[in-house]
Enzyme design. Structure first.
Site, PDB file in Angstrom:
ATOM      1  N   LYS A 196      -2.631  -6.279  -0.934  1.00 31.45           N
ATOM      2  CA  LYS A 196      -1.730  -5.884   0.121  1.00 31.45           C
ATOM      3  C   LYS A 196      -1.955  -4.445   0.543  1.00 31.45           C
ATOM      4  O   LYS A 196      -1.864  -4.289   2.084  1.00 31.45           O
ATOM      5  CB  LYS A 196      -0.367  -5.954  -0.646  1.00 31.45           C
ATOM      6  CG  LYS A 196       0.810  -6.018   0.363  1.00 31.45           C
ATOM      7  CD  LYS A 196       2.068  -6.154  -0.279  1.00 31.45           C
ATOM      8  CE  LYS A 196       2.686  -5.516  -1.576  1.00 31.45           C
ATOM      9  NZ  LYS A 196       1.972  -5.667  -2.965  1.00 31.45           N
ATOM     10  N   PHE A 236       4.794  -5.758  -4.527  1.00 30.23           N
ATOM     11  CA  PHE A 236       4.422  -6.917  -5.212  1.00 30.23           C
ATOM     12  C   PHE A 236       4.836  -8.074  -4.044  1.00 30.23           C
ATOM     13  O   PHE A 236       4.353  -7.870  -2.859  1.00 30.23           O
ATOM     14  CB  PHE A 236       5.764  -7.035  -6.337  1.00 30.23           C
ATOM     15  CG  PHE A 236       5.057  -6.223  -7.677  1.00 30.23           C
ATOM     16  CD1 PHE A 236       3.673  -6.782  -8.114  1.00 30.23           C
ATOM     17  CD2 PHE A 236       5.767  -5.258  -8.155  1.00 30.23           C
ATOM     18  CE1 PHE A 236       3.207  -5.872  -9.305  1.00 30.23           C
ATOM     19  CE2 PHE A 236       5.395  -4.651  -9.154  1.00 30.23           C
ATOM     20  CZ  PHE A 236       4.234  -4.705  -9.780  1.00 30.23           C
ATOM     21  N   PHE A 270     -11.385 -12.919  -0.160  1.00 32.75           N
ATOM     22  CA  PHE A 270     -12.459 -12.473  -1.263  1.00 32.75           C
ATOM     23  C   PHE A 270     -13.667 -13.271  -1.218  1.00 32.75           C
ATOM     24  O   PHE A 270     -13.587 -14.156  -0.751  1.00 32.75           O
ATOM     25  CB  PHE A 270     -11.558 -13.029  -2.369  1.00 32.75           C
ATOM     26  CG  PHE A 270     -10.344 -12.093  -2.904  1.00 32.75           C
ATOM     27  CD1 PHE A 270     -10.430 -11.139  -3.945  1.00 32.75           C
ATOM     28  CD2 PHE A 270      -9.188 -11.903  -2.100  1.00 32.75           C
ATOM     29  CE1 PHE A 270      -9.465  -9.982  -4.325  1.00 32.75           C
ATOM     30  CE2 PHE A 270      -8.269 -11.017  -2.443  1.00 32.75           C
ATOM     31  CZ  PHE A 270      -8.213 -10.011  -3.605  1.00 32.75           C
ATOM     32  N   THR A 311      -4.959  -3.037   0.779  1.00 28.30           N
ATOM     33  CA  THR A 311      -5.875  -3.237   1.658  1.00 28.30           C
ATOM     34  C   THR A 311      -5.596  -3.904   3.159  1.00 28.30           C
ATOM     35  O   THR A 311      -6.404  -3.586   3.972  1.00 28.30           O
ATOM     36  CB  THR A 311      -6.979  -4.350   0.739  1.00 28.30           C
ATOM     37  OG1 THR A 311      -7.359  -3.755  -0.135  1.00 28.30           O
ATOM     38  CG2 THR A 311      -8.623  -4.465   1.611  1.00 28.30           C
ATOM     39  N   ARG A 324       2.892   4.008  -0.346  1.00 25.42           N
ATOM     40  CA  ARG A 324       3.278   4.669  -1.565  1.00 25.42           C
ATOM     41  C   ARG A 324       2.102   5.812  -2.448  1.00 25.42           C
ATOM     42  O   ARG A 324       1.056   5.110  -2.219  1.00 25.42           O
ATOM     43  CB  ARG A 324       3.729   3.538  -2.469  1.00 25.42           C
ATOM     44  CG  ARG A 324       5.230   2.975  -1.902  1.00 25.42           C
ATOM     45  CD  ARG A 324       5.619   1.977  -2.975  1.00 25.42           C
ATOM     46  NE  ARG A 324       4.677   0.850  -3.151  1.00 25.42           N
ATOM     47  CZ  ARG A 324       4.653   0.107  -4.270  1.00 25.42           C
ATOM     48  NH1 ARG A 324       5.437   0.003  -5.436  1.00 25.42           N
ATOM     49  NH2 ARG A 324       3.650  -0.953  -4.146  1.00 25.42           N
ATOM     50  N   LYS A 331      -3.613  -2.058 -13.713  1.00 25.33           N
ATOM     51  CA  LYS A 331      -3.828  -2.421 -12.164  1.00 25.33           C
ATOM     52  C   LYS A 331      -4.801  -1.707 -11.551  1.00 25.33           C
ATOM     53  O   LYS A 331      -5.261  -2.085 -10.424  1.00 25.33           O
ATOM     54  CB  LYS A 331      -2.379  -2.559 -11.880  1.00 25.33           C
ATOM     55  CG  LYS A 331      -2.187  -3.287 -10.510  1.00 25.33           C
ATOM     56  CD  LYS A 331      -0.777  -3.288  -9.994  1.00 25.33           C
ATOM     57  CE  LYS A 331      -0.618  -3.650  -8.786  1.00 25.33           C
ATOM     58  NZ  LYS A 331      -1.007  -4.959  -8.454  1.00 25.33           N
ATOM     59  N   ALA A 362       8.300  -1.785  -7.517  1.00 23.88           N
ATOM     60  CA  ALA A 362       9.129  -2.788  -6.806  1.00 23.88           C
ATOM     61  C   ALA A 362       9.606  -3.722  -7.999  1.00 23.88           C
ATOM     62  O   ALA A 362      10.548  -4.597  -7.535  1.00 23.88           O
ATOM     63  CB  ALA A 362       8.158  -3.672  -5.932  1.00 23.88           C
ATOM     64  N   TRP A 392     -11.359  -6.140   3.849  1.00 19.02           N
ATOM     65  CA  TRP A 392     -12.153  -5.399   2.271  1.00 19.02           C
ATOM     66  C   TRP A 392     -13.463  -5.501   2.611  1.00 19.02           C
ATOM     67  O   TRP A 392     -14.220  -4.534   2.362  1.00 19.02           O
ATOM     68  CB  TRP A 392     -11.940  -6.594   1.320  1.00 19.02           C
ATOM     69  CG  TRP A 392     -12.541  -6.092  -0.103  1.00 19.02           C
ATOM     70  CD1 TRP A 392     -11.921  -5.111  -0.936  1.00 19.02           C
ATOM     71  CD2 TRP A 392     -13.932  -6.526  -0.776  1.00 19.02           C
ATOM     72  NE1 TRP A 392     -12.911  -5.183  -2.087  1.00 19.02           N
ATOM     73  CE2 TRP A 392     -13.947  -5.924  -1.855  1.00 19.02           C
ATOM     74  CE3 TRP A 392     -14.764  -7.338  -0.129  1.00 19.02           C
ATOM     75  CZ2 TRP A 392     -15.087  -6.176  -2.635  1.00 19.02           C
ATOM     76  CZ3 TRP A 392     -15.939  -7.686  -1.024  1.00 19.02           C
ATOM     77  CH2 TRP A 392     -15.969  -7.022  -2.064  1.00 19.02           C
TER      78      TRP A 392
END
Length: 555
Positions: free
Chosen positions: A71, A301, A381, A73, A94, A105, A273, A409
């Protein structure tokens, strides 16, 4: 492919004064922290108050895998993509918490060639905001316990203290402790506990305050304990709101940094979140809207958590009108929701994607209820196959959903130009945004509305404790506040193991907590921890700095 850290370390940043000029920030309001980061004096808002607001774009996602779906990225890629098509844009993100950085994470500065820098500093101490929040929160705890020890004029019941100490670290051993042991001079012995800094009400208050004065007012209203006759005791009763605001004076100023492609980004505030409201600060968002034509922000999230709270809490208090929503989906998360085990997500499985796409379908339905134009962004990805990507594209097109492939990415802003162009087109449409529920509804009705309309659940089961609290909160006048649902991010239900798009399920509310200063009621569902623990193999075990002073292991 190089690691995120290698890419960030090889990047040459512009001096932050140059980034400020790009963001149209007058040098008089720039407070420089070294060469590559700065804070913005809040007095700038007086100068730009009459500026027209830019367009506000929210980036959200489906229910993620444990590694997240990119998210941040996508948000950063979209910011750079808009800059590449010559749009005046500022990103709003954030601040990372040290807990996840050292835990499982990892950081929160994007990935690949869509990152904000200086990545290492942002993920570690940055400009000290997290430490200020921690100190402010624990100052309240210290004054509270000192008040009880020094005669307890407010008649506080030590067994009814609800204000927890905090630490910006994952440390399960601190969830439940006993303080003031051994000697009477140590204070009044009682049960206590720690929560992680990003779950504190101080964090929530900082992120929902409009200015310094609003922050102090909100802090004064925060409930810290109850008396022996069950009356709430606030920070204002302790007369410490002024000192707390003093501690937070610098932290309330937004932080300015840049992307790898030199686009301005505000990073400010960082509530989780799942156990908080999951959005960057209202101050930073409002400032960015006055300075730029487009503001791209994210909410933590999936849409069931971050987006719902962005719309129903942040936008409500900030009087914001979002113009577009980007829903991030990935092949690997759709495979997970289609029943593929986590260790097999790199293997091609088109049937699983088509089964798991029901999760995306529910999040689209949820976003549509807010009446804001939306688009699905497939965050690509390296392991994704063309057949998998085509399956998602075809499903979206067949069902009338705008969709675009984002390759930020691997390609940075160039990989998000198509997304940027679509977002610009959406921002020209008429957003008819409205919150999901009316504040005049009862707490039960608000909770049930979210469960039915956002999670797709059947009903809500309240514990005996929660039932009693519903009545207590009504008597206290807190029943007209928004609700902040604390729920697992991994599922639409309150059971992290249930993936996909389940139906006919119930949400179990264990307890309610009042955040009167922030202005919402926290609703704890399932098994939610406000102090996370470290995994068996925490990321911290693989980090360090070599003899040349170069960091490693921070993703």
């Amino acid at each position: 492919m190089k690691t995120d850290l290698q890419i960030a370390q090889e990047n040459t940043m512009d001096n932050i004064e140059k980034i400020a000029r790009k963001a149209k920030i007058d040098p008089d309001y720039l407070e420089v922290y070294g060469k590559n980061k700065a804070k913005i004096d809040l007095k700038i808002m007086d100068k730009i108050a009459d500026n027209r607001n830019g367009k506000l774009i929210l980036v959200t996602a489906i229910n993620p895998t444990k590694a997240g779906e990119g998210k941040s990225t996508t948000t950063i890629g979209l910011v750079d993509g808009l800059a590449q098509i010559n749009k005046m844009v500022i990103g709003c993100l954030r601040e990372p918490s040290l807990g996840p950085v050292f835990g499982l994470k990892g950081g929160a500065t994007g990935g690949g060639y869509a990152q904000v820098v200086p990545m290492e500093e942002i993920n570690l101490h940055f400009t000290g905001d997290m430490h200020a929040i921690t100190a402010a929160n624990n100052l309240i705890s210290a004054v509270l316990d000192n008040h009880i020890y020094q005669g307890n004029e407010l008649n506080i019941d030590p067994t009814k203290v609800v204000w927890k100490r905090c630490l910006d670290m994952n440390d399960r051993t601190l969830r439940s402790i006993t303080i003031a042991q051994d000697k009477k001079t140590n204070g009044v012995e009682r049960k206590d506990g720690f929560i992680i800094t990003v779950a504190t009400e101080i964090m929530a208050i900082m992120c929902l305050s409009k200015d310094l004065q609003d922050f102090e007012k909100r802090v004064s209203q925060a409930v810290v304990a109850y008396t022996y006759d069950d009356q709430p005791v606030t920070v204002g009763d302790l007369q410490v709101e002024g000192a707390v605001t003093l501690v937070m004076k610098e932290a309330l100023k937004p932080n300015l940094v840049q992307t790898l492609e030199k686009t301005p980004v505000f990073i400010h505030g960082g509530p989780f979140a799942n156990i908080a409201h999951g959005c960057n600060s209202l101050i930073a968002t409002r400032m960015a809207l006055k300075l730029s034509d487009y503001v791209v922000t994210e909410a933590g999230f999936g849409a069931d958590l971050g987006a719902e709270k962005f719309f129903d809490i942040k936008c409500r208090y900030g009087e914001l009108k979002p113009n577009a929503v980007v829903i991030v989906a990935t092949a690997r998360a759709l495979k997970l929701h289609g029943g593929v085990p986590a260790d097999q997500l790199k293997e091609e499985n088109v049937p699983a994607i088509l089964e798991g796409i029901k999760n995306l379908e529910k999040h689209i339905e949820s976003i549509k209820q807010y009446r804001v134009p939306y688009i699905v962004a497939i965050n690509k990805f390296s392991a994704d196959t063309q057949a998998e990507v085509n399956a998602i594209l075809q499903w979206c097109k067949e069902n009338g959903h705008r969709v675009v492939l984002s390759d930020a990415w691997a390609s940075g802003g160039a990989g998000a130009v198509d997304l940027a162009q679509e977002v610009v087109r959406m921002c020209e449409e008429d957003s008819k945004f409205e919150p999901l529920y009316d504040l005049d509804l009862s707490l039960e009705e608000k909770i049930e509305t979210i469960v039915r309309k956002i999670y797709g659940g059947r009903s809500v089961i309240f514990s005996d404790r929660a039932k009693a609290q519903l009545e207590e909160f009504k008597q206290a006048g807190w029943d007209k506040l928004p609700v902040c649902m604390a729920k697992t991010p991994n599922s639409l239900t309150d059971d992290a193991k249930i993936v996909g798009r389940p139906t006919g399920f119930d949400i179990h509310v264990q307890e309610l907590r009042i955040s009167a200063g922030a202005g919402f009621v926290v609703v704890l569902t399932g098994n939610i921890m406000t102090m996370p623990g470290l995994p068996k193999d925490p990321a911290a075990l693989h980090m360090g700095i070599n003899e040349k002073g170069i960091s490693y292991g921070i993703f």
